[in-house]
Enzyme design. Sequence first.
Site, PDB file in Angstrom:
ATOM      1  N   CYS A   2       6.774   2.268   8.803  1.00  0.00           N
ATOM      2  CA  CYS A   2       7.163   2.284  10.146  1.00  0.00           C
ATOM      3  C   CYS A   2       7.393   3.805  10.478  1.00  0.00           C
ATOM      4  O   CYS A   2       7.684   4.551   9.865  1.00  0.00           O
ATOM      5  CB  CYS A   2       8.775   1.731   9.996  1.00  0.00           C
ATOM      6  SG  CYS A   2       8.568   0.132   9.213  1.00  0.00           S
ATOM      7  N   ARG A  27      -0.016   6.070   9.388  1.00  0.00           N
ATOM      8  CA  ARG A  27       1.032   5.929   8.626  1.00  0.00           C
ATOM      9  C   ARG A  27       0.783   4.148   8.335  1.00  0.00           C
ATOM     10  O   ARG A  27       1.139   3.844   7.124  1.00  0.00           O
ATOM     11  CB  ARG A  27       2.272   5.913   8.777  1.00  0.00           C
ATOM     12  CG  ARG A  27       2.633   7.578   8.843  1.00  0.00           C
ATOM     13  CD  ARG A  27       3.801   7.584   9.675  1.00  0.00           C
ATOM     14  NE  ARG A  27       5.035   7.183   9.124  1.00  0.00           N
ATOM     15  CZ  ARG A  27       6.204   8.035   8.489  1.00  0.00           C
ATOM     16  NH1 ARG A  27       5.763   9.357   8.520  1.00  0.00           N
ATOM     17  NH2 ARG A  27       6.944   7.662   8.010  1.00  0.00           N
ATOM     18  N   TRP A  74       5.903  -1.709  10.084  1.00  0.00           N
ATOM     19  CA  TRP A  74       4.953  -2.298   9.158  1.00  0.00           C
ATOM     20  C   TRP A  74       5.956  -3.184   8.462  1.00  0.00           C
ATOM     21  O   TRP A  74       6.918  -2.897   8.012  1.00  0.00           O
ATOM     22  CB  TRP A  74       4.810  -1.062   7.973  1.00  0.00           C
ATOM     23  CG  TRP A  74       3.782  -1.604   7.007  1.00  0.00           C
ATOM     24  CD1 TRP A  74       2.319  -1.567   7.228  1.00  0.00           C
ATOM     25  CD2 TRP A  74       4.211  -1.715   5.614  1.00  0.00           C
ATOM     26  NE1 TRP A  74       1.916  -1.857   6.056  1.00  0.00           N
ATOM     27  CE2 TRP A  74       2.740  -2.005   4.950  1.00  0.00           C
ATOM     28  CE3 TRP A  74       5.466  -2.020   4.978  1.00  0.00           C
ATOM     29  CZ2 TRP A  74       2.773  -2.610   3.511  1.00  0.00           C
ATOM     30  CZ3 TRP A  74       5.378  -2.406   3.740  1.00  0.00           C
ATOM     31  CH2 TRP A  74       3.975  -2.571   2.970  1.00  0.00           C
ATOM     32  N   ASN A  99      13.488   2.048  10.471  1.00  0.00           N
ATOM     33  CA  ASN A  99      12.430   2.312   9.241  1.00  0.00           C
ATOM     34  C   ASN A  99      13.198   2.031   7.804  1.00  0.00           C
ATOM     35  O   ASN A  99      14.310   2.886   7.686  1.00  0.00           O
ATOM     36  CB  ASN A  99      12.057   3.596   9.472  1.00  0.00           C
ATOM     37  CG  ASN A  99      10.941   4.063   8.117  1.00  0.00           C
ATOM     38  OD1 ASN A  99      10.536   2.921   7.393  1.00  0.00           O
ATOM     39  ND2 ASN A  99      10.475   5.132   8.017  1.00  0.00           N
ATOM     40  N   GLY A 100      12.823   1.075   7.010  1.00  0.00           N
ATOM     41  CA  GLY A 100      13.537   0.870   5.885  1.00  0.00           C
ATOM     42  C   GLY A 100      14.079  -0.523   5.570  1.00  0.00           C
ATOM     43  O   GLY A 100      13.325  -1.373   6.195  1.00  0.00           O
ATOM     44  N   GLU A 478      -8.617   5.560 -10.953  1.00  0.00           N
ATOM     45  CA  GLU A 478      -8.859   5.933  -9.526  1.00  0.00           C
ATOM     46  C   GLU A 478      -9.974   5.434  -8.737  1.00  0.00           C
ATOM     47  O   GLU A 478      -9.738   4.901  -7.763  1.00  0.00           O
ATOM     48  CB  GLU A 478      -8.906   7.675  -9.420  1.00  0.00           C
ATOM     49  CG  GLU A 478      -8.865   8.288  -8.131  1.00  0.00           C
ATOM     50  CD  GLU A 478      -7.791   7.734  -7.180  1.00  0.00           C
ATOM     51  OE1 GLU A 478      -6.732   7.210  -7.504  1.00  0.00           O
ATOM     52  OE2 GLU A 478      -7.907   8.207  -5.887  1.00  0.00           O
ATOM     53  N   LYS A 482      -9.438   3.194  -5.660  1.00  0.00           N
ATOM     54  CA  LYS A 482     -10.292   3.394  -4.451  1.00  0.00           C
ATOM     55  C   LYS A 482     -11.257   2.249  -3.989  1.00  0.00           C
ATOM     56  O   LYS A 482     -11.282   1.814  -2.758  1.00  0.00           O
ATOM     57  CB  LYS A 482     -11.179   4.454  -4.654  1.00  0.00           C
ATOM     58  CG  LYS A 482     -10.728   5.828  -4.617  1.00  0.00           C
ATOM     59  CD  LYS A 482      -9.958   6.268  -3.311  1.00  0.00           C
ATOM     60  CE  LYS A 482      -8.414   5.820  -3.338  1.00  0.00           C
ATOM     61  NZ  LYS A 482      -7.324   6.947  -3.727  1.00  0.00           N
ATOM     62  N   GLU A 485      -8.845  -0.880  -2.818  1.00  0.00           N
ATOM     63  CA  GLU A 485      -8.016  -0.936  -1.666  1.00  0.00           C
ATOM     64  C   GLU A 485      -8.768  -0.912  -0.420  1.00  0.00           C
ATOM     65  O   GLU A 485      -8.144  -1.251   0.500  1.00  0.00           O
ATOM     66  CB  GLU A 485      -6.949   0.370  -1.748  1.00  0.00           C
ATOM     67  CG  GLU A 485      -7.298   1.681  -1.688  1.00  0.00           C
ATOM     68  CD  GLU A 485      -6.533   2.647  -1.872  1.00  0.00           C
ATOM     69  OE1 GLU A 485      -5.412   2.592  -1.513  1.00  0.00           O
ATOM     70  OE2 GLU A 485      -6.831   3.850  -2.438  1.00  0.00           O
ATOM     71  N   HIS A 501     -11.788  -5.334 -27.000  1.00  0.00           N
ATOM     72  CA  HIS A 501     -10.572  -6.015 -27.220  1.00  0.00           C
ATOM     73  C   HIS A 501     -10.087  -6.881 -26.007  1.00  0.00           C
ATOM     74  O   HIS A 501      -8.986  -7.174 -26.000  1.00  0.00           O
ATOM     75  CB  HIS A 501      -9.308  -4.698 -27.470  1.00  0.00           C
ATOM     76  CG  HIS A 501      -9.825  -4.139 -28.476  1.00  0.00           C
ATOM     77  ND1 HIS A 501      -9.645  -4.413 -29.771  1.00  0.00           N
ATOM     78  CD2 HIS A 501     -10.392  -2.731 -28.439  1.00  0.00           C
ATOM     79  CE1 HIS A 501     -10.035  -3.576 -30.610  1.00  0.00           C
ATOM     80  NE2 HIS A 501     -10.311  -2.463 -29.984  1.00  0.00           N
ATOM     81  N   LYS A 600       0.198   4.400   4.934  1.00  0.00           N
ATOM     82  CA  LYS A 600      -0.170   5.907   4.311  1.00  0.00           C
ATOM     83  C   LYS A 600       0.960   6.408   3.524  1.00  0.00           C
ATOM     84  O   LYS A 600       0.900   6.653   2.501  1.00  0.00           O
ATOM     85  CB  LYS A 600      -0.640   6.687   5.447  1.00  0.00           C
ATOM     86  CG  LYS A 600      -0.836   8.122   4.968  1.00  0.00           C
ATOM     87  CD  LYS A 600      -2.095   8.136   4.143  1.00  0.00           C
ATOM     88  CE  LYS A 600      -2.283   9.268   3.389  1.00  0.00           C
ATOM     89  NZ  LYS A 600      -3.199   9.323   2.386  1.00  0.00           N
TER      90      LYS A 600
HETATM   91  C1  F6R Z   1      -4.131   5.245  -2.859  1.00  0.00           C
HETATM   92  C2  F6R Z   1      -3.136   5.829  -2.331  1.00  0.00           C
HETATM   93  C3  F6R Z   1      -1.522   5.518  -2.823  1.00  0.00           C
HETATM   94  C4  F6R Z   1      -0.510   6.678  -3.115  1.00  0.00           C
HETATM   95  C5  F6R Z   1       0.572   6.209  -3.465  1.00  0.00           C
HETATM   96  C6  F6R Z   1       1.681   7.420  -3.558  1.00  0.00           C
HETATM   97  O1  F6R Z   1      -5.292   5.647  -2.160  1.00  0.00           O
HETATM   98  O2  F6R Z   1      -3.041   6.810  -1.480  1.00  0.00           O
HETATM   99  O3  F6R Z   1      -1.730   4.873  -3.976  1.00  0.00           O
HETATM  100  O4  F6R Z   1      -1.209   7.652  -3.953  1.00  0.00           O
HETATM  101  O5  F6R Z   1       1.257   5.544  -2.405  1.00  0.00           O
HETATM  102  O6  F6R Z   1       1.646   8.203  -2.316  1.00  0.00           O
HETATM  103  P1  F6R Z   1       2.350   9.761  -2.361  1.00  0.00           P
HETATM  104  O7  F6R Z   1       1.324  10.736  -3.169  1.00  0.00           O
HETATM  105  O8  F6R Z   1       2.208  10.169  -0.891  1.00  0.00           O
HETATM  106  O9  F6R Z   1       3.540   9.703  -3.034  1.00  0.00           O
END
Ligand code: F6R
Length: 605
Positions: A2, A27, A74, A99-100, A478, A482, A485, A501, A600
């Site tokens: 949000c 975001r 959101w 927001n929250g 990672e 990627k 997501e 295993h 985001k």
């Molecule tokens: C994945 C991604 C998320 C963030 C996570 C933490 O691509 O971006 O997994 O890494 O939400 O976010 P920050 O780094 O802003 O604390």
Amino acid sequence: MCGIVGAVAQRNIVPVLIEGLRRLEYRGYDSCGVAVLANGEPKRARSVARVADLDDQVRETRLEGATGIAHTRWATHGAPVTDNAHPIFSRNELALVHNGIIENYESLREMLRGKGYEFVSQTDTEVIAHLVHSLYRGDLFAAVREATAQLHGAYAIAVLHKNQPHTVVGARQGSPLVVGLGEGENFLASDALALAGSTDRFIFLEEGDVCELTLEKVRVFDRDGNPADREVRQVAAYGGAVELGPYRHFMQKEIFEQPRAITDTIPQADSFDASLFGENAQKAFSEIDSLLILACGTSYYSGLTAKYWLESVAKIPTQVEIASEYRYRDSVPNPKALVVVISQSGETADTLAALKHAQSLGHKHTLSVCNVGTSAMVRLTELSFLTHAGREIGVASTKAFTTQLVALFVLAMTLGKMRGHVSAAQEADYIRQLRHLPAALNSVLALEPQIIAWSEEFSRKENALFLGRGLHYPIALEGALKLKEISYIHAEAYPAGELKHGPLALVTEAMPVVTVAPNDALLEKLKSNIQEVRARGGQLYVFADADTKIVNDEGIHVIRMPEHYGLLSPILHVVPLQLLAYHTACSRGTDVDKPRNLAKSVTVE
Ligand code: F6R
């Protein structure tokens, strides 16, 4: 997640509010809305489409006003439908955005129903709107202060009331909110970025603060109800809009920005000096005996990579923990451990809460590795190291990750040097290697055409396995994150030694197995793991270093990395995995920069 924008002015403020929402779009959101006082009455427009649609609506209906609030939502409580979109009204007199998450909304809703309030949405937000309304006796600032004292949970809110045409009141607890100071007008937003072009002077509200904005004045009260004198900070870096340039998506642009972002993050100095982490770092670092790293998602994986560096180079015991787990479990605090929080945004609710939890357990020394200098995390930690990735718009983190790795490598070297494990010659050599990294990354980025060819095959798959060993296991994690997501392909990562295993049972001809194979001490072991996959008909996609002898063969596809990079190799090896995920997602036609259900900046639990 949000976003909030609010303003009190003497001009039609709707275009500023809509532009603010546009700047917060990155975001992530699923509905949006704006409310203004028009001829003394609250009027609103809401949309379950994009901000551009909201803009069309306000133009068509000629929604105009000088006092207003706006929101990107959101969904948490209640589906993303118009009735749940903010601003939420109370009895057509008060409008509120939030927001929250309010944890005690059910009991408050019952209490308010008892007072005759009718609920028309499924949101927890409507409870706050009616609560403030029920407490309003001619002073909105006082009503919000009284109401927030009854809320449990996290919130940032902005409120207006028809009886106070030149006032917006805001409050924050656990979610970010900043005040922007203008000339004869004042603003509120969940991110200073939203107010670019309107002001460069900001007050970053602290936990529990409530503020009142009028045309000429801003008042802030702290959580105890006392007037608070908050510092006004000039933030010039929030200039013009970020352009996509020749790229198809922000994620692609951000992948290609990594050489620049890393150049900007590598310290200028020719030595690894504690002062890079803050004034008190020399003293703090000399008092610690271990590290406790707390982070979420991609930032957690950078912490996992750093553990290898910290234990092998600095010889300092390091524990890495997912912030949302740490904050709720019983742990044994070690006051001599340096708590390191890693975050792109510096506002991630779980990481912030984990930091506060560690502080409450008596951890004295804290360090943030963060991309936003004005964030709550940087303000809360004793020490900090800022990454200079620049704004990251794509939801999937790329340049923030590689710059975090640079920061954490510098931390490992600094602690290693202080503890007598890095000689002057090694220091000079590592600094030389760091400086060469951007050029090495450019050579890796040149592999893009080969990766595009692989991505076409990947786009037809529904599952993938990622393997790595040692330093490169977090890179495999990672890579899998990627891919899942943004392309929605189910992907899992394993340390290659774990294959037999359990996960080997999944390997068939339909299963692509991506392997990160740098030429390090574990290469021979990894080669055996590759054979285990091949023997079961699995298709291998190997990112091998220049000097490994893994070659293209039936069922083994190899892309050769331009050079072997020793300890810094994870920073290079993650880049082809980012590109693989990106191009696979493009082939599948997903919304790469705004993948479904994700935001985001995760500012709620
Ligand atoms: C994945 C991604 C998320 C963030 C996570 C933490 O691509 O971006 O997994 O890494 O939400 O976010 P920050 O780094 O802003 O604390």
